[in-house]
Design a protein around this motif. Structure first.
Motif, PDB file in Angstrom:
ATOM      1  N   ASP A 104      49.743  37.393  36.870  1.00 21.75           N
ATOM      2  CA  ASP A 104      49.448  38.467  37.829  1.00 21.75           C
ATOM      3  C   ASP A 104      48.151  39.175  37.471  1.00 21.75           C
ATOM      4  OD1 ASP A 104      51.728  37.900  39.245  1.00 21.75           O
ATOM      5  OD2 ASP A 104      52.960  39.392  38.209  1.00 21.75           O
ATOM      6  N   GLN A 118      44.766  39.309  39.730  1.00 24.94           N
ATOM      7  CA  GLN A 118      44.110  40.552  40.111  1.00 24.94           C
ATOM      8  C   GLN A 118      42.636  40.536  39.701  1.00 24.94           C
ATOM      9  OE1 GLN A 118      46.394  43.721  38.393  1.00 24.94           O
ATOM     10  NE2 GLN A 118      48.196  43.340  39.677  1.00 24.94           N
ATOM     11  N   SER A 156      40.812  38.317  42.055  1.00 25.24           N
ATOM     12  CA  SER A 156      40.636  38.974  43.350  1.00 25.24           C
ATOM     13  C   SER A 156      39.494  39.984  43.306  1.00 25.24           C
ATOM     14  CB  SER A 156      41.937  39.657  43.764  1.00 25.24           C
ATOM     15  OG  SER A 156      41.788  40.335  44.986  1.00 25.24           O
ATOM     16  N   ARG A 157      39.406  40.767  42.210  1.00 25.59           N
ATOM     17  CA  ARG A 157      38.314  41.723  42.086  1.00 25.59           C
ATOM     18  C   ARG A 157      36.961  41.008  41.990  1.00 25.59           C
ATOM     19  NH1 ARG A 157      42.055  44.539  38.675  1.00 25.59           N
ATOM     20  NH2 ARG A 157      41.107  43.576  36.845  1.00 25.59           N
TER      21      ARG A 157
END
Length: 207
Positions: free
Chosen positions: A155, A159, A162-163
């Motif tokens: 996870d 994240q 994604s950033r």
């Protein structure tokens, strides 16, 4: 041991009703599902112990069914609660073993010597059951904890990815905007240079 008597069938229906009908209707079952699950496991151990007591006790070949709640607890609950469930299952086995030895002692007082090897066998099965329950609780809990850690790490990596993708998208948009603005700015710069170089009384060619 007959499996078609009414007490046995009644207990089976109680197991089904308690697990599938009563527990989901328990107050707060949706807010506190873990508590309801613990109650279900305790009910499973209790009713399984009664069922085994009615069908041979510790000498029943299905005594290993007591390990199923331990395995499920080890998967879905923290390690401490899984160990407590394993200890409770061992206590249920010990109770069945004690009941079997008491029944054998009362029914065969004249043949105690012949019962000693069988009692020793049951005692060895008890130690094997204890070891199995603790190993199951430890191993499955460790694997479940490892899977949970890997899931959290995945996870975090997702994240971060994604950033980074968002930052790359912003950088690409900025580069495209700069490229689109570059040509008009260059034209304005050239035009301003021409205006500076022309004499004051000379107008620039509109073309």
């Amino acid at each position: 041991y007959p499996v078609s008597n009414w007490p046995f069938l009644g207990l089976l229906l109680a197991v089904h009703g308690l697990s599938n009908l009563a527990l989901p209707q328990w107050p707060g079952s949706k807010r506190y599902p873990q508590r309801v699950f613990i109650l279900g496991v305790l009910a499973d151990l209790l009713i399984l112990t009664v069922l085994l007591a009615l069908t041979g006790g510790a000498s029943n070949g299905f005594i290993a069914l007591l390990l199923l709640p331990v395995a499920v607890c080890a998967v879905l609950l923290p390690a401490l609660q899984a160990y407590l469930c394993a200890i409770l299952a061992v206590a249920c086995y010990a109770l069945l073993l004690q009941l079997g030895q008491t029944t054998a002692h009362e029914g065969h007082q004249m043949h105690l010597m012949s019962q000693q090897p069988f009692n020793q066998h049951l005692l060895q099965m008890g130690w094997a059951f204890t070891l199995s329950a603790l190993l199951i609780a430890w191993f499955i809990s460790a694997q479940a904890r490892l899977i949970s850690q890997k899931s959290r790490q995945l996870d975090i990596l997702q994240q971060q990815q994604s950033r980074q993708e968002q930052m790359l998208a912003v950088a690409t948009y900025a580069a495209n905007a700069a490229h689109d603005l570059a040509t008009p700015l260059q034209n304005l710069t050239l035009l301003s240079d021409e205006l500076v170089q022309l004499p004051a009384n000379t107008a620039p060619d509109p073309t």
